[in-house]
Write a protein that holds these residues in place. Structure first.
Motif, mmCIF file in Angstrom:
data_model
loop_
_atom_site.group_PDB
_atom_site.id
_atom_site.type_symbol
_atom_site.label_atom_id
_atom_site.label_comp_id
_atom_site.label_asym_id
_atom_site.label_seq_id
_atom_site.Cartn_x
_atom_site.Cartn_y
_atom_site.Cartn_z
ATOM 1 N N GLY A 250 0.760 -1.238 0.131
ATOM 2 C CA GLY A 250 -0.041 0.040 0.072
ATOM 3 C C GLY A 250 0.914 1.154 0.172
ATOM 4 N N VAL A 251 0.269 2.389 0.002
ATOM 5 C CA VAL A 251 1.007 3.682 0.221
ATOM 6 C C VAL A 251 0.460 4.525 1.437
ATOM 7 C CG1 VAL A 251 1.183 3.807 -2.287
ATOM 8 C CG2 VAL A 251 -0.855 4.653 -1.273
ATOM 9 N N GLU A 252 1.382 5.361 1.866
ATOM 10 C CA GLU A 252 1.021 6.249 2.956
ATOM 11 C C GLU A 252 1.731 7.430 2.772
ATOM 12 O OE1 GLU A 252 4.525 4.980 6.265
ATOM 13 O OE2 GLU A 252 2.578 4.192 6.247
ATOM 14 N N LEU A 253 1.094 8.700 3.219
ATOM 15 C CA LEU A 253 1.759 9.796 3.012
ATOM 16 C C LEU A 253 2.781 10.239 3.950
ATOM 17 C CD1 LEU A 253 -1.548 12.198 2.860
ATOM 18 C CD2 LEU A 253 -0.172 11.150 0.890
ATOM 19 N N ARG A 254 4.031 10.864 3.579
ATOM 20 C CA ARG A 254 5.013 11.409 4.250
ATOM 21 C C ARG A 254 4.846 12.833 4.603
ATOM 22 N NH1 ARG A 254 9.878 8.052 1.749
ATOM 23 N NH2 ARG A 254 9.479 9.306 -0.266
ATOM 24 N N ALA A 255 5.816 13.424 4.982
ATOM 25 C CA ALA A 255 5.534 14.709 5.735
ATOM 26 C C ALA A 255 5.682 16.001 4.523
ATOM 27 C CB ALA A 255 6.495 15.316 6.654
ATOM 28 N N GLY A 256 6.002 15.467 3.252
ATOM 29 C CA GLY A 256 6.131 16.551 2.437
ATOM 30 C C GLY A 256 5.209 16.853 1.433
ATOM 31 N N ASN A 257 3.943 16.683 1.689
ATOM 32 C CA ASN A 257 2.831 16.654 0.781
ATOM 33 C C ASN A 257 2.282 18.244 0.845
ATOM 34 O OD1 ASN A 257 2.205 14.309 -0.632
ATOM 35 N ND2 ASN A 257 2.707 13.478 1.439
ATOM 36 N N GLU A 258 2.376 18.983 -0.115
ATOM 37 C CA GLU A 258 1.887 20.552 0.227
ATOM 38 C C GLU A 258 1.139 20.941 -1.242
ATOM 39 O OE1 GLU A 258 4.339 24.223 0.052
ATOM 40 O OE2 GLU A 258 3.884 23.758 2.264
ATOM 41 N N LEU A 259 -0.098 21.372 -1.410
ATOM 42 C CA LEU A 259 -0.690 22.237 -2.465
ATOM 43 C C LEU A 259 -0.846 23.507 -1.999
ATOM 44 C CD1 LEU A 259 -1.857 22.060 -5.260
ATOM 45 C CD2 LEU A 259 -3.986 20.999 -4.240
ATOM 46 N N LYS A 260 -0.336 24.565 -3.014
ATOM 47 C CA LYS A 260 -0.570 25.995 -2.555
ATOM 48 C C LYS A 260 -0.980 26.600 -3.853
ATOM 49 C CE LYS A 260 2.659 28.919 -1.573
ATOM 50 N NZ LYS A 260 3.911 29.615 -0.970
ATOM 51 N N LEU A 261 -2.248 27.451 -3.800
ATOM 52 C CA LEU A 261 -2.707 28.030 -4.911
ATOM 53 C C LEU A 261 -2.405 29.502 -4.609
ATOM 54 C CD1 LEU A 261 -6.231 26.249 -5.249
ATOM 55 C CD2 LEU A 261 -4.040 25.740 -6.295
ATOM 56 N N THR A 262 -1.690 30.327 -5.745
ATOM 57 C CA THR A 262 -1.622 31.800 -5.483
ATOM 58 C C THR A 262 -2.285 32.276 -6.589
ATOM 59 O OG1 THR A 262 0.559 30.840 -4.634
ATOM 60 C CG2 THR A 262 0.299 33.306 -5.349
ATOM 61 N N ARG A 263 -3.091 33.362 -6.280
ATOM 62 C CA ARG A 263 -3.841 34.217 -7.018
ATOM 63 C C ARG A 263 -3.691 35.813 -6.853
ATOM 64 N NH1 ARG A 263 -9.710 33.294 -8.529
ATOM 65 N NH2 ARG A 263 -8.604 34.207 -10.560
ATOM 66 N N GLU A 264 -3.911 36.665 -7.534
ATOM 67 C CA GLU A 264 -3.959 38.046 -7.224
ATOM 68 C C GLU A 264 -4.455 38.357 -5.902
ATOM 69 O OE1 GLU A 264 -5.579 40.501 -10.409
ATOM 70 O OE2 GLU A 264 -4.078 39.792 -11.786
#
Length: 598
Positions: free
Chosen positions: A97-111
């Motif tokens: 299986g799979v698991e998340l490590r600490a380095g998962n990030e999603l950032k959305l940048t707009r005006e």
């Protein structure tokens, strides 16, 4: 039985019970029932490869082999009983299986500012995503489908290079399983289309308004390799924040225009694939003849099943124990019972007999594929391999035997074996040595094979495949026939003659317009598609492809796994020549192949 290959067999059979008298030298109903009832019990939790239940099943088989006096597949000396038991277990690599490590990030940048989304609440990497850190613009690509045969391409006229594609789930046909785009609905196909178009990553929009109920947000792994780019699912609420004056409902209209959105994505995916121990169980009965003991007969069946559902299950919901009594506790019990009979036979068999309970069959023939590349006796010593998969639900004495075209003696041997009324069946004989179970791995190495199967039923790959539904009396009849064939193989002065089985040159499976004649290996891979075999006189054979080749490129398409391969296959046209790049040993070869029409 492996669901990925199940469509290769088209005969559907039903089952009933016919009892007959037994002797001490025949398979025993009570013993078979004992094995099946334990292997299919709640205690083993469905025997999914890599789980405690599967490992307990492997240890059970190892214990039976040891009790019968078989030698372990590992011939190294061991002092303690636990060490002796472990020597029956042939370990092979398996990603559980799979698991998340600490380095998962999603950032959305707009005006209007930057927004960091919360993994698990607002977004989730998919289990087959590649790990990477990327930054790019945002492009909406509709359903993210490229279907050349339909003259349809969501990426046409879109500048996606070095950007992040955002796509809807589904197809322009909605959820119609018979629609023009049905085979492109899966997220893997969308990921391939995004990668081929030059996208840095793919983000798909959740279907469920409550992200915690979104199917894609459940981190799972399908054992078919990585996508080659980061792939994630994002909540509908988070998408709404990107759209400004637009709305998600407008996006979801089939005629919605593709567009580049103002803003930037910073995406980091860090998924850990958890490798655990998985096992084949191998027991050896050494032959008694000074010369013939150097030849081997392999008798096998897989012991793994589907755990509590998920991948491969046909149940309406996951979470229930899939007992797998017919699939394939019935075949495993057959191996154990034949081992009991042949170890007590006097005189002992002349040739060496190797009994194997395979793991990982449901995940893509993983255990048998590992064994044929790491055998305990040389493969060129193997006279034949006999495989039993789902032999417990016979009705009206209907039995399918596959592989009869892989040795010229098989048909006569089966005919002679079924003259006895106790071994008489309504037979369906299939020529092909390839099929949906572990014998396929051996035939790919040019070993004669026979495959015994009593057909599918309404409990196939469901929790309801339970031990009390097994037709034990007729399983005894099948084992009597298998025993007869094994004894004929053993007593013959010469081994059976391997032949290339006849096959339909263009089997209609998978919905593709063209046919190549390759037998793909379904194991987890990221470095090309391994070919288990090549059908005789097929385009692949004429091109020079061989079993053991690893296809890494077809035309302009890189091939990392079976999904990439089938995607490329879907783009091919009959009669046109394509360049295929393969890795053979340490060489990288360029071949030319011309597909034929189905």
């Amino acid at each position: 039985m492996n669901a990925k290959r199940f469509l290769q067999i088209s005969v559907l059979l039903l089952v009933s019970s016919v009892a007959f008298a037994q002797s001490a030298n025949e398979p025993n109903v009570a013993k078979i029932q004992q094995h099946v009832s334990y292997l299919a019990s709640d205690a083993l939790d469905g025997r999914r490869t890599g789980t405690a239940g599967a490992n307990d099943a492997a240890r059970y088989v190892a214990g039976e082999f040891a009790r019968l006096g078989l030698k372990p597949g590992d011939s190294a000396p061991a002092a303690r009983r636990r060490e002796v038991m472990a020597r029956f277990l042939q370990q092979f690599p398996y990603v559980a299986g799979v698991e998340l490590r600490a380095g998962n990030e999603l950032k959305l940048t707009r005006e209007s500012g930057a927004q960091t989304l919360r993994v698990g609440d607002d977004w989730m990497p998919l289990g087959f995503s590649s790990n990477a850190k990327i930054t790019g613009g945002i492009v909406f690509v509709g359903f993210g489908i490229t279907a050349s045969e339909q003259n349809y391409d969501d990426y046409a006229g879109v500048n996606i290079k070095d950007a992040v594609a955002i796509a809807l789930q589904g197809t322009p046909d909605g959820d119609n399983p018979h629609g023009r785009f049905a085979r492109y609905e899966g997220i893997r196909w969308k990921a391939i289309a995004a990668r081929n178009a030059g996208a840095k990553a793919l983000i798909v929009v959740a279907r469920d308004s409550d992200f915690k109920n979104e199917k894609l947000a459940k981190l799972t792994y399908d054992h078919d390799g990585e996508a080659g780019i980061p792939v994630a699912v994002i909540s509908r609420k988070s998408v709404d924040s990107l759209l400004g004056d637009s709305t998600l409902s407008e996006w979801e209209k089939p005629q919605a225009a593709k567009q580049t959105l103002s803003g930037q994505v910073n995406l980091s995916v860090d998924v850990l694939r958890k490798e655990v121990a998985a096992y084949n169980v191998v027991g050896v009965l050494e032959g008694s003849d000074r010369v013939l003991k150097n030849e081997t007969i392999v008798i096998g069946a897989h012991y793994d099943h589907l755990g509590r559902g998920g991948s491969g299950s046909l149940a309406t919901r996951a979470g229930e124990i899939h007992h797998g009594a017919d699939d394939n506790a019935s075949g495993t019990a057959g191996v154990l019972e034949l081992a009991r009979l042949l170890t007590s036979q006097r005189p002992r068999p002349k040739r060496t007999i190797v009994f194997i309970a395979f793991g990982g069959e449901e995940e893509g023939l993983l255990g048998s594929n590992y064994y044929v590349n790491n055998p305990v006796t040389p493969l060129n010593s193997v006279v034949a391999m006999i495989n039993m998969d789902m032999i417990g639900r016979m009705k009206d004495r209907k039995l399918v035997i596959g592989g009869v075209g892989t040795a010229k003696e098989w048909r006569d041997m089966i005919a002679q074996g079924t003259t006895d009324p106790a071994r008489k069946f309504e037979l369906t004989l299939n020529e092909d040595g390839f099929g949906p179970s572990d014998h396929s791995s051996f035939y790919g190495k040019q070993v004669p094979v026979l495959f015994f199967w009593t057909g599918t039923h309404n409990d196939y790959h469901k929790p309801s495949d339970t031990f009390e539904k097994i037709n034990y009396d007729d399983e005894v009849r099948i084992l009597n026939l298998v025993s007869y064939i094994v004894k004929q193989l053993d007593s013959a002065d010469k081994r059976v003659t391997y032949t290339t089985a006849k096959t339909d040159p263009a089997p209609r499976t998978g919905g593709f317009r063209v046919y190549l004649g390759t037998i793909p290996n379904y194991g987890d891979t990221n470095d090309g598609l391994l070919i288990d075999g090549v059908r005789d006189d097929s385009p692949a054979a004429k091109a020079g492809l061989k079993a053991g080749d690893r296809i890494v490129k077809i035309g302009a398409r890189d091939v990392k796994n079976v999904y990439d391969y089938t995607y490329a296959l879907g783009e091919m046209k009959a009669g046109e020549e394509y360049v295929v790049e393969v890795v053979r040993g340490k060489e990288r070869l360029t071949l030319k192949i011309t597909p034929i029409s189905r």
